[in-house]
Motif scaffolding. Structure first.
Motif, PDB file in Angstrom:
ATOM      1  N   ALA A  92       0.863  -1.176   0.000  1.00 21.83           N
ATOM      2  CA  ALA A  92       0.000   0.000   0.000  1.00 21.83           C
ATOM      3  C   ALA A  92       0.894   1.219   0.000  1.00 21.83           C
ATOM      4  N   PHE A  93       0.409   2.347  -0.584  1.00 23.97           N
ATOM      5  CA  PHE A  93       1.260   3.511  -0.710  1.00 23.97           C
ATOM      6  C   PHE A  93       1.643   4.038   0.659  1.00 23.97           C
ATOM      7  N   GLY A  94       2.925   4.375   0.836  1.00 24.15           N
ATOM      8  CA  GLY A  94       3.382   4.889   2.114  1.00 24.15           C
ATOM      9  C   GLY A  94       4.032   3.822   2.963  1.00 24.15           C
ATOM     10  N   VAL A  95       3.695   2.572   2.686  1.00 24.53           N
ATOM     11  CA  VAL A  95       4.307   1.472   3.443  1.00 24.53           C
ATOM     12  C   VAL A  95       5.744   1.320   2.987  1.00 24.53           C
ATOM     13  N   LYS A  96       6.633   1.100   3.973  1.00 22.29           N
ATOM     14  CA  LYS A  96       8.028   0.946   3.631  1.00 22.29           C
ATOM     15  C   LYS A  96       8.265  -0.419   2.998  1.00 22.29           C
ATOM     16  N   LEU A  97       8.969  -0.409   1.854  1.00 18.48           N
ATOM     17  CA  LEU A  97       9.191  -1.668   1.143  1.00 18.48           C
ATOM     18  C   LEU A  97      10.311  -2.453   1.802  1.00 18.48           C
ATOM     19  N   SER A  98      10.113  -3.744   1.957  1.00 13.79           N
ATOM     20  CA  SER A  98      11.199  -4.578   2.461  1.00 13.79           C
ATOM     21  C   SER A  98      11.124  -5.921   1.746  1.00 13.79           C
ATOM     22  N   LEU A  99      12.117  -6.746   1.988  1.00 10.55           N
ATOM     23  CA  LEU A  99      12.160  -8.041   1.307  1.00 10.55           C
ATOM     24  C   LEU A  99      10.991  -8.933   1.707  1.00 10.55           C
ATOM     25  N   SER A 100      10.402  -8.655   2.872  1.00 14.24           N
ATOM     26  CA  SER A 100       9.350  -9.559   3.341  1.00 14.24           C
ATOM     27  C   SER A 100       7.964  -9.135   2.879  1.00 14.24           C
ATOM     28  N   ASN A 101       7.774  -7.830   2.540  1.00 11.69           N
ATOM     29  CA  ASN A 101       6.388  -7.433   2.301  1.00 11.69           C
ATOM     30  C   ASN A 101       6.062  -7.072   0.853  1.00 11.69           C
ATOM     31  N   TYR A 102       6.983  -7.309  -0.074  1.00  9.68           N
ATOM     32  CA  TYR A 102       6.660  -6.923  -1.450  1.00  9.68           C
ATOM     33  C   TYR A 102       5.534  -7.789  -1.992  1.00  9.68           C
ATOM     34  N   SER A 103       4.774  -7.202  -2.967  1.00  5.11           N
ATOM     35  CA  SER A 103       3.685  -7.997  -3.536  1.00  5.11           C
ATOM     36  C   SER A 103       3.433  -7.588  -4.973  1.00  5.11           C
ATOM     37  N   PHE A 104       2.948  -8.546  -5.750  1.00  6.06           N
ATOM     38  CA  PHE A 104       2.647  -8.282  -7.156  1.00  6.06           C
ATOM     39  C   PHE A 104       1.162  -8.013  -7.365  1.00  6.06           C
ATOM     40  N   ASP A 105       0.462  -7.756  -6.267  1.00  6.14           N
ATOM     41  CA  ASP A 105      -0.986  -7.556  -6.373  1.00  6.14           C
ATOM     42  C   ASP A 105      -1.354  -6.456  -7.357  1.00  6.14           C
ATOM     43  N   ALA A 106      -0.586  -5.381  -7.304  1.00  7.75           N
ATOM     44  CA  ALA A 106      -0.912  -4.243  -8.158  1.00  7.75           C
ATOM     45  C   ALA A 106      -0.854  -4.650  -9.626  1.00  7.75           C
ATOM     46  N   PHE A 107       0.162  -5.424  -9.987  1.00  4.01           N
ATOM     47  CA  PHE A 107       0.287  -5.870 -11.380  1.00  4.01           C
ATOM     48  C   PHE A 107      -0.896  -6.747 -11.763  1.00  4.01           C
ATOM     49  N   TYR A 108      -1.259  -7.656 -10.857  1.00  2.00           N
ATOM     50  CA  TYR A 108      -2.387  -8.537 -11.121  1.00  2.00           C
ATOM     51  C   TYR A 108      -3.642  -7.718 -11.341  1.00  2.00           C
ATOM     52  N   GLU A 109      -3.807  -6.745 -10.459  1.00  2.00           N
ATOM     53  CA  GLU A 109      -4.995  -5.890 -10.510  1.00  2.00           C
ATOM     54  C   GLU A 109      -5.107  -5.173 -11.860  1.00  2.00           C
ATOM     55  N   VAL A 110      -4.019  -4.492 -12.265  1.00  2.00           N
ATOM     56  CA  VAL A 110      -4.131  -3.689 -13.487  1.00  2.00           C
ATOM     57  C   VAL A 110      -4.194  -4.558 -14.733  1.00  2.00           C
ATOM     58  N   LEU A 111      -3.537  -5.696 -14.711  1.00  2.00           N
ATOM     59  CA  LEU A 111      -3.487  -6.489 -15.934  1.00  2.00           C
ATOM     60  C   LEU A 111      -4.696  -7.389 -16.103  1.00  2.00           C
ATOM     61  N   PHE A 112      -5.190  -7.934 -15.010  1.00  2.00           N
ATOM     62  CA  PHE A 112      -6.217  -8.970 -15.164  1.00  2.00           C
ATOM     63  C   PHE A 112      -7.571  -8.594 -14.608  1.00  2.00           C
ATOM     64  N   VAL A 113      -7.608  -7.631 -13.708  1.00  2.00           N
ATOM     65  CA  VAL A 113      -8.893  -7.292 -13.117  1.00  2.00           C
ATOM     66  C   VAL A 113      -9.535  -6.141 -13.873  1.00  2.00           C
ATOM     67  N   GLN A 114      -8.747  -5.064 -14.087  1.00  3.84           N
ATOM     68  CA  GLN A 114      -9.338  -3.906 -14.751  1.00  3.84           C
ATOM     69  C   GLN A 114      -9.189  -4.027 -16.266  1.00  3.84           C
ATOM     70  N   ASP A 157      -4.474   6.010  -6.218  1.00  8.47           N
ATOM     71  CA  ASP A 157      -3.927   4.672  -6.457  1.00  8.47           C
ATOM     72  C   ASP A 157      -2.515   4.756  -7.027  1.00  8.47           C
ATOM     73  N   THR A 158      -1.623   5.420  -6.300  1.00  8.20           N
ATOM     74  CA  THR A 158      -0.267   5.615  -6.799  1.00  8.20           C
ATOM     75  C   THR A 158       0.423   4.294  -7.094  1.00  8.20           C
ATOM     76  N   VAL A 159       0.132   3.285  -6.282  1.00  6.29           N
ATOM     77  CA  VAL A 159       0.770   1.984  -6.483  1.00  6.29           C
ATOM     78  C   VAL A 159       0.331   1.381  -7.802  1.00  6.29           C
ATOM     79  N   LEU A 160      -0.985   1.444  -8.081  1.00 12.79           N
ATOM     80  CA  LEU A 160      -1.479   0.924  -9.347  1.00 12.79           C
ATOM     81  C   LEU A 160      -0.894   1.723 -10.511  1.00 12.79           C
ATOM     82  N   ALA A 161      -0.834   3.041 -10.331  1.00  9.07           N
ATOM     83  CA  ALA A 161      -0.272   3.896 -11.382  1.00  9.07           C
ATOM     84  C   ALA A 161       1.157   3.474 -11.684  1.00  9.07           C
ATOM     85  N   SER A 162       1.935   3.257 -10.623  1.00  5.48           N
ATOM     86  CA  SER A 162       3.327   2.852 -10.837  1.00  5.48           C
ATOM     87  C   SER A 162       3.385   1.500 -11.517  1.00  5.48           C
TER      88      SER A 162
END
Ligand SMILES: Nc1ncnc2c1ncn2[C@@H]1O[C@H](COP(=O)(O)OP(=O)(O)OP(=O)(O)O)[C@@H](O)[C@H]1O
Ligand SMILES: [Mg+2]
Lengths: 363, 578
Positions: free
Chosen positions: B340-362, B540-545
């Protein structure tokens, strides 16, 4: 059908008249050389003929049809004139192979593939470049590029061929071969040729007639031997061939264009220009010139014309002396034996040519 | 024998058409008509808004706008940021172009390939990435302990920050224009200079630089005009610092909406247009004095040996590339991977949800890809087809009319996209005579793209035409080739590298374009730029990125395809190929 007529053609770049009131009549099948010092307007004249430049005034006609006549708003595109041209800078297309460069005029005319290939092969053979057909022009030497440009021009068998110093980059041997190729082509096709050069030996060797240009004007247009023996003015006399022009003031006219002239203590039998001979005003003026060619002068101690040797150069088979006369004029003379610098010699002159020296200012 | 008669027969048939003074050339000026329609008419339509009030000519808007001190402050700011940005573009793009085209540095293809990428990232995304990168809360700077103190101002929220990003964004424009020019530089001219004793700096300053000055000047002018009309970067960096340029001022005016908004925007647009035209006029003045047609053969590339300094130069080039490409890309990817935007990225919390969302959901993502792809390819192809003959007319048959066209095509590009969009809406909402509306279709975006990017495709082609030895064309003319044939057989192949460079520029710029389509899109007709902007705008800055990352990946893939096909294409068509 391909006679070329230029009538009072003028072309200016800004205030500078690169070509000034030029009139020329070139017969069908004639080989004309355009000779003149650098910057005299040879290339410009050629470009006017080809149609790349539009004249400011005058008429150019090809085969009796006006192709440029600004007064009547006639200007035929270069592509419709069917003239071959070889540029000073080759102008080969770097993105096409040598064969395609050469075959392009045929391609434009829609010739079939087989016909085209045969002609390309023939043209390349003429310039001895068959092995290079598939190369790119960038991979050729300067002389080879020049030959490709020639082949491209010859392949379309144009009704007239314009050549802008086509042999400038070739070695002596190749130059002779190419000169022969031009002459053969000329004899075979009977195309009119206009050949720009500043090498007078080349012009004399190849051309039926030579037009001498200077500062945008044609000084004289005549057969090579006429140009050499009977130059019309000072510029031509000085530019064509070795020799000297001496000012003279005393002429006695004989019949049939002959006269005698006094030079120092010597009396010289010479030919005289018809215009001067028939005009007594001109004769009495002091603006006549005597053109002497080295082969008409001998070193002979009995000679009444005296001078001292300034310089002596061996030319192979003979020596060329520069002899300073009493009047401070210098004459080139051929001699069979070496002379010391400063040596006093006598000269005998067997022939000369008298003309009006002021003509070029008046022109 | 038949062929001989055919050759001879060629003459009388064609000589008869002598009535026309270069009759086939008469057709050439008609090429200017479509240019008038697509690039000059919309501008004229908008200008009318500025000088008429209720159908009556009036200078009120002009007096209002020009009498306002904010107008002049924004003008000064625009000139300053665009000027400084251009210098930065010139330094980066120029250095890359010279070193890649003329020296023996290694891995040129990769270098050039990477250098093209920053241009493909939309400016507002670049700005976002840099802001996230350099501010007091930067993840990267915090990690190495170099972040500015908390509460200290963000250094990029300043005129110089804007200029820096403008400079980086437009360095590839200078690079591409200059490199197309350097390709035509014949080796002999440089070799002659070296024989004359010119070496090192002297060779660069006295020979190479003057010979390439047409490309340098053209690239500079283009970078300046692009920077002048850029909206994304001054919007992201300037508005927080209360620093406005002409495009952001126009945006603010439009946002404020009032009865006089169109009139005022029209006057501001004319002001920007006037500055752009001055810049271009200066460029033509400078170019007019130099007729450095390169004589002789072209095509053999040059390899000046750098010797011991080669490794150093390579290190510097790659370092610059990492700074302008890798770092912002990292920022972008990092943002796309956070849960989620603002959350600090680390090796444990990364996710490809945004890619899934923009490519397959919308469904809108795929649609936007499709739209943008059609629009940008269509614009690139159409524009190259227009520009080859157009550039020919402008360069080889100059008249007062072509001079005017030459200046006017610059205007739709220099104006901020929103202004062009308004102009297009005004003109095409109901096309007179045929009475159809383009509004609400992809057609209006397409026309606007043609108007806006015409100049990008035009300049490189003009540039290479003006450098070709005219004898190349004259030789073809003497062979009997008419205008069309010469264009096709001689000029087009020789101009192909520049035309391809122009087409590529159009494609890349149009693919991510936002500001024009922002006003012109309609549901179902959205472009990638609009999609990214809308996502970002709605938080939705994350989705935009994520979409931006996908865009970059797609473009890099396309470029790779070109690269692989380049061996089959004529030499020099793929601009980054050495
Ligand atoms: N496009 C042009 N613009 C201005 N001046 C020109 C142009 N073309 C030629 N000139 C000038 O016209 C004159 C004649 O040029 P031209 O090229 O015809 O000379 P040339 O006799 O062919 O010389 P060379 O033997 O050196 O080739 C020169 O003084 C030249 O400077
Ligand atoms: Mg010349």
């Amino acid at each position: 059908m391909a006679d070329i007529n230029l009538s009072r053609i003028t072309k200016s770049f800004g205030d500078y008249r690169a070509v000034n009131q030029v009139s020329l009549d070139i017969a069908d099948g004639e080989f004309v050389a355009l000779l003149g010092p650098s910057g005299c307007g040879k290339t410009t004249l050629l470009r006017l003929l080809a149609g790349f430049e539009e004249p400011d005034g005058g008429v150019i006609s090809l085969g009796g049809q006006a192709v440029a006549d600004p007064a009547n708003r006639v200007m035929v595109n270069p592509e419709a004139r069917n003239l071959g041209i070889v540029f000073q800078s080759y102008a080969l297309w770097p993105h096409m192979s040598v064969a395609r460069n050469v075959g392009y005029p045929l391609e434009v005319r829609g010739l079939g593939r087989a016909e085209r290939d045969a002609r390309i092969a023939k043209a390349l053979a003429t310039v001895a470049l068959e092995p290079y057909a598939d190369r790119n022009p960038t991979e050729l030497s300067g002389g080879q590029r020049q030959r490709v440009a020639l082949a491209r021009c010859l392949v379309m068998e144009p009704r007239a061929v314009l050549l802008d110093e086509p042999l400038a980059n070739l070695d002596v041997h190749l130059r002779e071969t190419m000169q022969q190729a031009f002459l053969d082509f000329h004899r075979r096709t009977g195309a009119t040729m206009i050949y720009v050069t500043h090498d007078q030996a080349e012009a004399m060797a190849m051309a039926d007639r030579i037009a001498v240009m200077d500062r945008g004007r044609i000084r004289q247009m005549a057969a090579p031997e006429t140009l050499y023996r009977e130059p019309a003015d000072h510029m031509v006399a000085g530019f064509v061939g070795a020799g000297a022009v001496l000012p003279i003031d005393d002429v006695a006219i004989h019949d049939a264009g002959r006269c005698s002239v006094r030079l120092g203590d010597a009396a010289i039998q010479a030919r005289i220009c018809q215009k001067v001979a028939s005009n007594s005003d001109m004769r009495n003026g002091r603006d006549l010139g005597l053109c002497l060619r080295p082969e008409d002068i001998w070193v002979d101690d009995a000679g009444t014309l005296r001078g001292s040797v300034e310089d002596c150069v061996y030319l192979g088979g003979r020596f060329r002396l520069m002899v300073r006369l009493d009047g401070d004029q210098i004459l080139p003379v051929y001699a069979t034996k070496r002379a010391r610098i400063g040596e006093a010699v006598g000269l005998v002159i067997s022939d000369g040519w008298v003309f009006d020296r002021t003509e070029d200012e008046a022109a | 024998m038949q062929a001989v008669s055919r050759l001879r027969g060629f003459v009388p048939g064609t000589v008869r058409q002598m009535a026309g003074n270069r009759s086939s050339d008469r057709l050439l000026p008609w090429l200017l008509v479509p240019v008038f329609v697509i690039s000059i008419l919309p501008m004229a339509r908008l200008a009318i808004e500025g000088v008429f009030i209720g159908g009556v000519p009036s200078t009120d808007y002009i007096r209002d706008v020009l009498g306002n001190s904010t107008t002049w402050r924004a003008t000064t700011n625009s000139l300053y940021t665009a000027g400084l940005g251009t210098i930065i573009s010139l330094l980066i793009g120029g250095a890359f172009a010279f070193l890649v085209a003329l020296t023996d540095i290694r891995a040129k293809a990769v270098l050039v390939f990477c250098f093209m990428i920053p241009m493909m990232i939309p400016p507002q995304i670049t700005a976002l990435a840099w802001v996230q990168l350099t501010g007091p809360s930067s993840a990267l700077l915090n990690a190495i302990g170099m972040a500015p103190a908390m509460g200290s101002p963000q250094p990029l929220y300043s005129a110089e920050g804007i200029a820096l990003l403008l400079g980086i964004q437009h360095a590839s424009i200078v690079f591409l224009t200059l490199r197309a020019n350097l390709r035509l530089l014949p080796r002999e001219q440089i070799e002659a200079a070296r024989l004359a004793g010119a070496r090192g700096g002297r060779l660069w300053w006295q020979i190479i630089l003057p010979l390439t000055s047409p490309g340098l000047i053209a690239g500079t002018a283009m970078a300046f005009v692009t920077a002048l009309g850029n909206f994304g970067i001054p919007a992201m960096l300037g508005i927080p610092a209360n620093y406005s340029t002409l495009p952001t001022l126009i945006y603010q005016k439009l946002a404020g909406f009032g009865p006089s908004v169109l009139g005022e925007v029209s006057v501001l647009a004319m002001l920007i247009g006037a500055i752009a035209i001055c810049g271009v006029a200066l460029h033509h003045r400078l170019l007019g004095k130099r007729d450095y047609r390169l004589m002789g053969m072209v095509g053999r590339p040059l390899d000046i040996r750098l010797g011991a300094r080669r490794s150093l130069v390579e290190i510097v080039l790659w370092a610059v590339l990492i700074a302008i490409l890798v770092v912002p890309l990292m920022g972008l990817i990092a943002t796309a991977l956070v849960p989620a935007f603002g959350v600090k990225l680390s090796l444990s919390n990364y996710s490809f949800d945004a890619f899934y969302e923009v490519l397959f959901v919308q469904p809108s993502t795929i649609r936007a890809f499709h739209n943008s792809f059609m629009l940008s390819v269509g614009a690139a192809v159409t524009l190259v087809a227009i520009c080859l003959p157009l550039a020919y007319v402008i360069v080889r048959r100059p008249t007062r009319l072509t001079h005017l066209v030459n200046l006017m095509v610059e205007v739709p590009y220099a104006l901020p996209g929103v202004v062009l969009a308004i102009a297009c809406i005004l003109l095409f909402i109901r096309i007179p005579v045929i009475n159809i509306s383009l509004y609400g279709t992809l057609g209006i975006i397409f026309v606007a793209y043609l108007a806006r990017f015409l100049v990008i495709a035009l300049r490189p082609v003009m540039n290479s035409f003006s450098q070709l030895d005219p004898a190349l064309e004259e030789a073809a003319q003497a062979c009997g080739a008419g205008v069309g044939r010469r264009l096709r057989d001689i000029l087009l192949p020789l101009a192909a590298p520049s035309a391809a460079a122009g087409a590529l520029l159009v494609f890349l710029t149009a693919f991510n374009e936002l500001t024009v389509s922002a006003l012109l899109w309609s549901s179902g007709n959205e472009t990638l730029g609009v999609l990214i902007f809308n996502l970002d705008d709605s938080g939705d800055t994350v989705l935009a990125s994520a979409v931006a990352v996908v865009v970059v990946i797609v473009v890099i893939t396309l470029m790779t395809c070109f690269q692989l096909a380049s061996r089959r294409l004529p030499k020099g068509v793929v601009p980054w190929q050495t």
